[in-house]
Design an enzyme around this catalytic site. Structure first.
Site, PDB file in Angstrom:
ATOM      1  N   GLY A 157       0.856  -1.202   0.000  1.00 36.47           N
ATOM      2  CA  GLY A 157       0.000   0.000   0.000  1.00 36.47           C
ATOM      3  C   GLY A 157       0.883   1.240   0.000  1.00 36.47           C
ATOM      4  N   ARG A 158       0.309   2.353   0.438  1.00 41.92           N
ATOM      5  CA  ARG A 158       1.045   3.634   0.391  1.00 41.92           C
ATOM      6  C   ARG A 158       2.390   3.546   1.116  1.00 41.92           C
ATOM      7  NH1 ARG A 158      -4.492   5.928   0.963  1.00 41.92           N
ATOM      8  NH2 ARG A 158      -4.448   4.780   2.900  1.00 41.92           N
ATOM      9  N   ILE A 159       2.371   2.996   2.341  1.00 39.50           N
ATOM     10  CA  ILE A 159       3.623   2.989   3.125  1.00 39.50           C
ATOM     11  C   ILE A 159       4.614   1.977   2.538  1.00 39.50           C
ATOM     12  CG2 ILE A 159       4.634   2.626   5.422  1.00 39.50           C
ATOM     13  CD1 ILE A 159       1.932   3.642   6.592  1.00 39.50           C
ATOM     14  N   ALA A 241       3.930  -1.758  11.313  1.00 39.06           N
ATOM     15  CA  ALA A 241       2.498  -1.825  10.978  1.00 39.06           C
ATOM     16  C   ALA A 241       1.670  -1.892  12.266  1.00 39.06           C
ATOM     17  CB  ALA A 241       2.239  -3.014  10.065  1.00 39.06           C
ATOM     18  N   ARG A 242       1.421  -3.089  12.749  1.00 39.79           N
ATOM     19  CA  ARG A 242       0.710  -3.264  14.014  1.00 39.79           C
ATOM     20  C   ARG A 242       1.255  -4.495  14.716  1.00 39.79           C
ATOM     21  NH1 ARG A 242      -0.704   1.189  13.832  1.00 39.79           N
ATOM     22  NH2 ARG A 242      -2.791   2.087  13.970  1.00 39.79           N
ATOM     23  N   GLU A 271       0.684  -3.069  23.577  1.00 41.25           N
ATOM     24  CA  GLU A 271       1.263  -1.756  23.900  1.00 41.25           C
ATOM     25  C   GLU A 271       0.549  -1.130  25.091  1.00 41.25           C
ATOM     26  OE1 GLU A 271       1.328   0.691  20.356  1.00 41.25           O
ATOM     27  OE2 GLU A 271       2.288  -0.904  19.234  1.00 41.25           O
ATOM     28  N   HIS A 289       6.330   3.081  19.296  1.00 41.21           N
ATOM     29  CA  HIS A 289       5.311   3.450  18.294  1.00 41.21           C
ATOM     30  C   HIS A 289       5.502   4.893  17.798  1.00 41.21           C
ATOM     31  CE1 HIS A 289       1.011   2.228  16.917  1.00 41.21           C
ATOM     32  NE2 HIS A 289       1.588   2.995  16.016  1.00 41.21           N
ATOM     33  N   GLY A 291       6.253   5.791  14.503  1.00 38.13           N
ATOM     34  CA  GLY A 291       6.197   5.915  13.032  1.00 38.13           C
ATOM     35  C   GLY A 291       5.814   7.289  12.526  1.00 38.13           C
TER      36      GLY A 291
HETATM   37  C1  DGY Z   1      -1.337   5.083  12.682  1.00 41.41           C
HETATM   38  O1  DGY Z   1      -1.683   6.212  12.339  1.00 41.41           O
HETATM   39  O2  DGY Z   1      -1.980   4.084  12.432  1.00 41.41           O
HETATM   40  C2  DGY Z   1      -0.040   4.986  13.433  1.00 41.41           C
HETATM   41  O3  DGY Z   1       0.219   3.729  13.872  1.00 41.41           O
HETATM   42  C3  DGY Z   1       0.029   6.000  14.527  1.00 41.41           C
HETATM   43  O4  DGY Z   1       0.500   7.112  13.895  1.00 41.41           O
END
Ligand code: DGY
Length: 323
Positions: A157-159, A241-242, A271, A289, A291
């Site tokens: 995807g975008r990232i 990601a997660r 978390e 976290h 990002g």
């Molecule tokens: C998101 O936006 O999903 C990030 O994990 C937090 O910035």
């Protein structure tokens, strides 16, 4: 006409708070402590809109609560696995997120983790700060190269695409990826990338594996013992990601057994709790976290969430509606 009431669950950058104050009857969280289930329930009984962050759990119970006044949940984050989207749909609550604005920052951080983990940056810093460094020597803290290696992306995807661009154009890396929604051939070629039919095919060929898929029931524990066993010896896992996408227990076992040689993690299963097994390992780089954590992006995320609220209360469709 009275302004719609909006609760912003955590402190957001001043510029965004200021704009929200001008548009809505805003309740801010001056102490910046999590509201928890009770505080969120109160907020959703009293406010027309909620602006939560990715750490607030907007559960089915809250969404189905009798007396709920909130009609829109404008998440401050691109990921929205903190919100029960199905329950939102069932209960007629609109949900929005903040895509686009954090793509480049998150990609920067994925590269930061790749470099830091491969080049033993955390370990080196810990050695120096603790006064254990005895000086330059040819065999000191030898690491593994990054440039020219193969980077496997799970999700494009975008990232994922922003990471591919940096890695391919900046570090001359070969890019392979798997995604159930593949890119066109032209897009794939522009990234110097190659699509693989399965996650396993990516894992088998990659020196670095970086996760860029959303957290859904389908991706929960996508990286588990059998998938770690498919990774190359000496390879490194990156997760921006997660946390849910990785079975943390299986990751710890794979690191211990030397199935993979390191991990760079910005997200965790529970978390802010991080297993002691991870914090005691030298070959992992662990971030809280971060990002999207630049001032520019956190302002932009606030503005995007406010755009969504403004559109909704103005009677038009919010651009980032996900439910
Ligand atoms: C998101 O936006 O999903 C990030 O994990 C937090 O910035």
């Amino acid at each position: 006409m009275a302004k719609p009431k909006v609760v912003i669950t955590r402190k957001i950058p001043a510029e965004a708070e200021e704009r929200a104050r001008g548009l809505f009857d805003v309740e801010l969280n001056a102490s910046d402590t999590p509201l928890g289930a009770t505080g969120l329930a109160r907020a959703m009984r009293e406010a027309d809109g909620l602006l939560p962050c990715v750490a607030d759990k907007v559960t089915a119970e809250l969404l189905a609560m009798p007396g709920r006044r909130t009609k829109i949940v404008a998440n401050y984050g691109v990921g929205y696995n903190n919100i029960d989207v199905e329950a939102a749909k069932e209960n007629g609550v609109v949900v929005t997120n903040t895509p686009d604005v954090l793509t480049e920052d998150t990609a920067d951080l994925a590269l930061t983790l790749m470099l830091a983990t491969a080049r033993r940056v955390g370990e080196g810093e810990r050695e120096l700060r603790s006064g254990r460094w005895t000086g330059w020597r040819p065999t000191h803290m030898l690491a593994t190269q990054v440039h020219g290696k193969t980077l496997g992306l799970i999700g494009i995807g975008r990232i994922g695409r922003a990471v591919a661009r940096r890695a391919h154009l900046g570090f001359g890396m070969r890019i392979i990826y798997h995604d159930p929604y593949p890119l066109s051939e032209a897009e794939t070629a522009a990234l110097g990338a190659e699509r693989k039919e399965s996650i396993e095919a990516v894992l088998r060929e990659s020196d670095f594996v970086s996760l860029h898929c959303p957290a859904t029931p389908e991706t929960k524990h996508l990286m588990n013992a059998s998938r770690f066993a498919q990774m190359r010896k000496g390879s490194i896992l990156i997760n921006t990601a997660r946390g849910d996408v990785v079975n943390e227990g299986d990751l710890i076992a794979a690191l211990r057994a030397g199935t993979i040689s390191g991990a760079g993690l910005d997200v965790f299963e529970k978390e802010p709790t991080v297993p002691a097994e991870l914090t005691s390992m030298e070959n992992v780089v662990l971030l809280p976290h971060l990002g999207s954590a630049t001032l520019e992006t956190r302002v932009a995320m606030g503005m995007r969430a406010i755009d969504n609220l403004e559109a909704f209360f103005g009677g038009t469709a919010p651009r980032d509606r996900v439910a």
